[in-house]
Design an enzyme around this catalytic site. Structure first.
Site, short mmCIF file in Angstrom:
data_model
loop_
_atom_site.label_atom_id
_atom_site.label_comp_id
_atom_site.label_asym_id
_atom_site.label_seq_id
_atom_site.Cartn_x
_atom_site.Cartn_y
_atom_site.Cartn_z
N LYS A 181 30.53 83.71 43.10
CA LYS A 181 29.16 84.32 42.47
C LYS A 181 27.87 83.39 41.93
O LYS A 181 27.13 82.30 42.32
CB LYS A 181 28.30 84.90 43.95
CG LYS A 181 28.73 85.21 45.25
CD LYS A 181 28.01 85.89 46.11
CE LYS A 181 27.89 86.30 47.38
NZ LYS A 181 27.18 87.04 48.09
N LYS A 227 36.92 80.88 50.94
CA LYS A 227 36.87 81.32 51.95
C LYS A 227 35.63 81.07 52.79
O LYS A 227 35.33 80.43 51.89
CB LYS A 227 36.28 83.30 52.06
CG LYS A 227 35.38 83.70 51.28
CD LYS A 227 35.09 84.96 51.89
CE LYS A 227 33.19 84.46 50.73
NZ LYS A 227 32.50 85.76 50.85
N LYS A 277 28.30 81.39 54.03
CA LYS A 277 27.26 81.72 54.48
C LYS A 277 26.35 80.59 53.54
O LYS A 277 25.82 79.83 53.68
CB LYS A 277 26.22 82.55 54.18
CG LYS A 277 26.68 83.82 56.02
CD LYS A 277 25.63 85.25 55.48
CE LYS A 277 27.15 86.52 55.64
NZ LYS A 277 26.20 87.21 55.41
#
Ligand code: TYM
Length: 333
Positions: A119, A201, A204
């Site tokens: 992230k 993956k 969002k």
């Protein structure tokens, strides 16, 4: 819900961040198994809003998303008469226990977290401290309720492992308090990959909406995304995760939504190409989305607010009791 300690049912805890649009990965990896568990377990499902603010959110948007995530839970089939649904920030014991666990966790524990590295990317020095610390808040969520089982997608396994480590460490250093929870993931669907890149993956926070099918996408939009989804170099419809990751991912989605096994799909599309396969998949997704969205749109904001309030009021005493016991062990009286 009968969250009473005498019913002998194990406790399940899980949550979703209201940080973006929920997608098929969230549904197939997490929500589907929550629905399956609500009869056999004491289930607690949270909208983890304090997790969402680890990345800057637009306050007006966040307000709506908190409500909408609950509507997604309900549309998936979670029944508030059976499971508790609540907003994380409504039970302040979560952040209090997170602070305490911060003092039990080591920097080395958090430095192992691969999701943080993904992230933060090359922004490691400028992202929020909260983003780095987020697995500790997640551990607090889980440990407050004597949770036995945590149903999640496979990207959360490492965070549950950390939760287990912290529970054991606390118990060893201060005395037995926490139950050490087990993680559970689905055999199929625990890691749905991006439509634009089957090596990453579905997420969002993906850069492009072509990465995911949002649960709010119209059937037309979803169909376009499927028709454009990346495929593998040959044209055979065969499940081979290593050699054909793109088609394996699409087959997993198809199989789960249409209730057909991978073998049945291979059989149905023998001697047919990706075009036919994608049309079939788009139809299965469209049917699912249409039914899902009818339910999603049937719940009012007022109803959701009532469910959240009821849920928080019901479980707050459990969280407060755990927190009190933890503080006692620490000498904070
Ligand atoms: P979040 O909001 O990122 O995701 C919610 C759930 O969806 C699963 N998931 C997926 N499953 C399969 N394929 C995918 N592509 C995919 N993307 C997401 C996630 O694994 C998760 O189960 N930290 C958590 C929320 C959380 C939590 C908790 C979970 C906070 N406290 C306590 C369990 C227990 C998160 O950010 O999930």
């Amino acid at each position: 819900m009968e969250l009473n300690k005498n019913n002998n049912k194990p406790t399940v805890f899980s949550g979703v961040q209201p940080s973006g649009i929920l997608h098929l990965g969230n549904y197939l990896g997490a929500l589907v198994q929550w629905v399956e568990m609500q009869d056999q377990y004491n289930c607690i499902f949270s909208v983890v809003d304090y997790h969402a603010i680890t990345i800057k959110q637009n306050p007006e948007e966040l307000k709506k998303r908190i409500i909408n995530v609950v509507k997604m839970y309900l549309a998936s089939g979670i029944n508030p008469e059976k499971a508790i649904i609540f907003q994380q920030s409504a039970v302040s014991a979560h952040t209090e226990l997170a602070w305490i666990l911060n003092c039990v966790a080591r920097i080395a524990d958090l430095n192992k977290m691969t999701q943080f590295k993904e992230k933060a990317g090359d922004q490691e020095k400028t992202v929020s401290v909260g983003l780095y610390d987020y697995p500790i808040l997640m551990a607090a969520d889980i440990l407050l309720y004597n949770t036995d089982i945590v149903p999640v997608g496979d990207d959360q396994i490492q965070h549950v492992e950390l939760t287990r480590t912290l529970a054991r460490r606390f118990n060893r250093e201060y005395g037995q308090i926490f139950k050490v929870p087990e993680v559970i993931i689905k055999k199929q669907g625990a890691r749905i990959m991006g439509l634009d890149d089957p090596t990453k993956k579905m997420s969002k926070s993906a850069g492009s909406p072509a990465n995911y099918i949002a649960l709010t996408d119209s059937p037309e939009v979803a169909t376009k995304k499927i028709m454009r989804a990346v495929t593998d170099s040959d044209s055979e419809i065969k499940y081979d995760l290593k050699k054909k990751p793109a088609i394996a991912n699409l087959m997993t989605i198809y199989s789960l939504l249409a209730g057909l096994s991978l073998k049945e799909l291979e059989q149905n599309y023998k001697n047919k190409g990706y075009g036919d396969f994608k049309k079939g998949l788009a139809q299965a997704i469209s049917k699912f989305l249409t039914q899902f969205q009818i339910k999603y749109n049937s719940f009012t904001d007022e109803k959701v607010k009532q469910i959240l309030k009821h849920g928080a009021d019901k479980i707050r005493p459990i969280a407060e009791e755990t927190l009190k016991n933890v503080k006692n062990k620490l000498g904070i009286i």
